[in-house]
Write a protein that holds these residues in place. Structure first.
Motif, PDB file in Angstrom:
ATOM      1  N   ALA A  18      44.569-180.601   1.490  1.00 17.38           N
ATOM      2  CA  ALA A  18      45.523-180.590   2.610  1.00 17.38           C
ATOM      3  C   ALA A  18      46.497-181.756   2.494  1.00 17.38           C
ATOM      4  CB  ALA A  18      44.779-180.638   3.943  1.00 17.38           C
ATOM      5  N   THR A  19      45.999-182.925   2.118  1.00 12.36           N
ATOM      6  CA  THR A  19      46.864-184.095   1.938  1.00 12.36           C
ATOM      7  C   THR A  19      47.872-183.845   0.823  1.00 12.36           C
ATOM      8  OG1 THR A  19      45.135-185.578   2.736  1.00 12.36           O
ATOM      9  CG2 THR A  19      46.881-186.571   1.396  1.00 12.36           C
ATOM     10  N   LYS A  20      47.423-183.245  -0.285  1.00 13.96           N
ATOM     11  CA  LYS A  20      48.331-182.962  -1.403  1.00 13.96           C
ATOM     12  C   LYS A  20      49.381-181.933  -0.994  1.00 13.96           C
ATOM     13  CE  LYS A  20      49.842-183.293  -5.582  1.00 13.96           C
ATOM     14  NZ  LYS A  20      50.475-184.527  -6.069  1.00 13.96           N
ATOM     15  N   VAL A  21      48.974-180.903  -0.256  1.00 16.19           N
ATOM     16  CA  VAL A  21      49.935-179.893   0.204  1.00 16.19           C
ATOM     17  C   VAL A  21      50.976-180.538   1.109  1.00 16.19           C
ATOM     18  CG1 VAL A  21      50.213-177.803   1.603  1.00 16.19           C
ATOM     19  CG2 VAL A  21      48.357-177.945  -0.061  1.00 16.19           C
ATOM     20  N   LYS A  22      50.539-181.395   2.038  1.00 15.63           N
ATOM     21  CA  LYS A  22      51.486-182.094   2.923  1.00 15.63           C
ATOM     22  C   LYS A  22      52.489-182.905   2.116  1.00 15.63           C
ATOM     23  CE  LYS A  22      48.642-182.685   7.042  1.00 15.63           C
ATOM     24  NZ  LYS A  22      47.944-183.656   7.904  1.00 15.63           N
ATOM     25  N   SER A  23      51.997-183.600   1.091  1.00 21.03           N
ATOM     26  CA  SER A  23      52.868-184.408   0.240  1.00 21.03           C
ATOM     27  C   SER A  23      53.897-183.526  -0.473  1.00 21.03           C
ATOM     28  CB  SER A  23      52.011-185.168  -0.780  1.00 21.03           C
ATOM     29  OG  SER A  23      52.814-185.795  -1.738  1.00 21.03           O
ATOM     30  N   LEU A  24      53.451-182.406  -1.009  1.00 16.09           N
ATOM     31  CA  LEU A  24      54.369-181.493  -1.696  1.00 16.09           C
ATOM     32  C   LEU A  24      55.396-180.896  -0.736  1.00 16.09           C
ATOM     33  CD1 LEU A  24      51.805-179.710  -4.034  1.00 16.09           C
ATOM     34  CD2 LEU A  24      53.590-181.333  -4.722  1.00 16.09           C
ATOM     35  N   LEU A  25      54.956-180.573   0.485  1.00 19.78           N
ATOM     36  CA  LEU A  25      55.884-180.021   1.476  1.00 19.78           C
ATOM     37  C   LEU A  25      56.929-181.055   1.884  1.00 19.78           C
ATOM     38  CD1 LEU A  25      53.464-177.925   3.709  1.00 19.78           C
ATOM     39  CD2 LEU A  25      55.308-177.053   2.257  1.00 19.78           C
ATOM     40  N   GLU A  26      56.499-182.314   1.998  1.00 22.95           N
ATOM     41  CA  GLU A  26      57.457-183.379   2.318  1.00 22.95           C
ATOM     42  C   GLU A  26      58.495-183.515   1.208  1.00 22.95           C
ATOM     43  OE1 GLU A  26      55.162-186.908   3.103  1.00 22.95           O
ATOM     44  OE2 GLU A  26      54.315-186.051   4.944  1.00 22.95           O
ATOM     45  N   GLN A  27      58.074-183.366  -0.040  1.00 27.63           N
ATOM     46  CA  GLN A  27      59.008-183.438  -1.168  1.00 27.63           C
ATOM     47  C   GLN A  27      60.013-182.285  -1.121  1.00 27.63           C
ATOM     48  OE1 GLN A  27      56.944-183.705  -4.937  1.00 27.63           O
ATOM     49  NE2 GLN A  27      55.620-185.339  -4.196  1.00 27.63           N
ATOM     50  N   GLU A  28      59.564-181.132  -0.654  1.00 30.26           N
ATOM     51  CA  GLU A  28      60.458-179.965  -0.534  1.00 30.26           C
ATOM     52  C   GLU A  28      61.501-180.188   0.561  1.00 30.26           C
ATOM     53  OE1 GLU A  28      60.716-177.006  -2.245  1.00 30.26           O
ATOM     54  OE2 GLU A  28      59.276-177.825  -3.665  1.00 30.26           O
ATOM     55  N   ARG A  34      54.721-172.492   4.249  1.00 34.10           N
ATOM     56  CA  ARG A  34      53.271-172.525   4.393  1.00 34.10           C
ATOM     57  C   ARG A  34      52.672-172.230   3.030  1.00 34.10           C
ATOM     58  NH1 ARG A  34      55.482-168.284   6.977  1.00 34.10           N
ATOM     59  NH2 ARG A  34      55.331-169.267   8.990  1.00 34.10           N
ATOM     60  N   LEU A  35      51.411-172.588   2.845  1.00 27.48           N
ATOM     61  CA  LEU A  35      50.727-172.320   1.586  1.00 27.48           C
ATOM     62  C   LEU A  35      50.173-170.895   1.622  1.00 27.48           C
ATOM     63  CD1 LEU A  35      49.692-173.430  -1.138  1.00 27.48           C
ATOM     64  CD2 LEU A  35      47.602-174.113   0.075  1.00 27.48           C
ATOM     65  N   ARG A  36      50.617-170.073   0.677  1.00 26.04           N
ATOM     66  CA  ARG A  36      50.137-168.691   0.582  1.00 26.04           C
ATOM     67  C   ARG A  36      49.164-168.597  -0.583  1.00 26.04           C
ATOM     68  NH1 ARG A  36      51.242-163.728   2.444  1.00 26.04           N
ATOM     69  NH2 ARG A  36      53.065-164.414   3.608  1.00 26.04           N
ATOM     70  N   ILE A  37      48.002-168.007  -0.304  1.00 24.44           N
ATOM     71  CA  ILE A  37      46.978-167.800  -1.314  1.00 24.44           C
ATOM     72  C   ILE A  37      46.685-166.312  -1.375  1.00 24.44           C
ATOM     73  CG2 ILE A  37      44.616-168.335  -2.013  1.00 24.44           C
ATOM     74  CD1 ILE A  37      44.894-170.838  -0.179  1.00 24.44           C
ATOM     75  N   LEU A  62      47.030-163.147   7.463  1.00 26.04           N
ATOM     76  CA  LEU A  62      46.005-163.877   8.201  1.00 26.04           C
ATOM     77  C   LEU A  62      46.312-165.364   8.054  1.00 26.04           C
ATOM     78  CD1 LEU A  62      42.980-161.850   6.802  1.00 26.04           C
ATOM     79  CD2 LEU A  62      44.228-161.451   8.927  1.00 26.04           C
ATOM     80  N   PHE A  63      46.246-166.090   9.160  1.00 27.35           N
ATOM     81  CA  PHE A  63      46.663-167.491   9.185  1.00 27.35           C
ATOM     82  C   PHE A  63      45.511-168.403   9.576  1.00 27.35           C
ATOM     83  CE2 PHE A  63      50.354-164.916  10.060  1.00 27.35           C
ATOM     84  CZ  PHE A  63      51.333-165.503   9.293  1.00 27.35           C
ATOM     85  N   ARG A  64      45.600-169.653   9.084  1.00 23.41           N
ATOM     86  CA  ARG A  64      44.656-170.686   9.490  1.00 23.41           C
ATOM     87  C   ARG A  64      45.329-172.037   9.298  1.00 23.41           C
ATOM     88  NH1 ARG A  64      38.416-170.950   7.497  1.00 23.41           N
ATOM     89  NH2 ARG A  64      37.763-172.563   8.925  1.00 23.41           N
ATOM     90  N   ASP A  65      45.124-172.928  10.248  1.00 24.04           N
ATOM     91  CA  ASP A  65      45.746-174.249  10.206  1.00 24.04           C
ATOM     92  C   ASP A  65      44.714-175.303   9.832  1.00 24.04           C
ATOM     93  OD1 ASP A  65      46.552-176.924  11.829  1.00 24.04           O
ATOM     94  OD2 ASP A  65      48.336-175.835  11.185  1.00 24.04           O
ATOM     95  N   PHE A  66      45.079-176.160   8.883  1.00 25.09           N
ATOM     96  CA  PHE A  66      44.232-177.267   8.465  1.00 25.09           C
ATOM     97  C   PHE A  66      44.993-178.556   8.683  1.00 25.09           C
ATOM     98  CE2 PHE A  66      42.748-173.610   6.130  1.00 25.09           C
ATOM     99  CZ  PHE A  66      41.369-173.721   6.210  1.00 25.09           C
ATOM    100  N   ASP A  67      44.831-179.135   9.863  1.00 23.42           N
ATOM    101  CA  ASP A  67      45.460-180.416  10.198  1.00 23.42           C
ATOM    102  C   ASP A  67      46.961-180.409   9.900  1.00 23.42           C
ATOM    103  OD1 ASP A  67      45.468-183.024  11.202  1.00 23.42           O
ATOM    104  OD2 ASP A  67      45.090-183.903   9.234  1.00 23.42           O
ATOM    105  N   GLY A  68      47.644-179.360  10.356  1.00 27.65           N
ATOM    106  CA  GLY A  68      49.088-179.273  10.180  1.00 27.65           C
ATOM    107  C   GLY A  68      49.539-178.522   8.947  1.00 27.65           C
TER     108      GLY A  68
END
Length: 115
Positions: A18-28, A34-37, A62-68
């Motif tokens: 989740a921390t890595k995804v947040k970092s990548l989203l901030e770079q974008e 959102r992260l699609r799997i 289907l959606f789920r939130d992990f700390d933002g």
């Protein structure tokens, strides 16, 4: 007035991922992603994982939130991913997102596909 409910999925996202995804989203520099799997046919074992940022909301998602961090799975992929854990590795041997999927009966030597 009708109340809408959001369907959720069984995919887990570790705190490290989740921390890595947040970092990548901030770079974008975008707040609409959102992260699609998902899974799709392919690879040497039959199915391959898809992991990418997406701004779309598709019918049946289907959606789920992990700390933002919003994680979305399409309805067709959900049964293949139920109980899977997404993590992020940053070691000498491996760097990137990893998927631990209890539904994968077997996988190929490269680790990119499963059945």
């Amino acid at each position: 007035m009708s109340e809408t409910t959001t369907q959720t999925h069984g995919v887990q996202l570790t705190d490290v991922a989740a921390t890595k995804v947040k970092s990548l989203l901030e770079q974008e520099g975008r707040d609409d992603l959102r992260l699609r799997i998902g899974v799709q046919p392919g690879g040497c074992s039959g199915l391959i994982y898809q992991l990418y940022f997406d701004e779309r909301s598709l019918d049946g998602d289907l959606f789920r939130d992990f700390d933002g961090v919003e994680v979305v799975v399409d309805r067709m992929s959900a049964p293949y991913l139920d109980g899977a854990t997404i993590d992020f590795a940053d070691t000498i041997e491996k760097q990137g997102f990893t998927i631990d999927n209890p539904n994968a009966g077997s996988s190929c030597a490269c680790g990119d596909s499963f059945s």
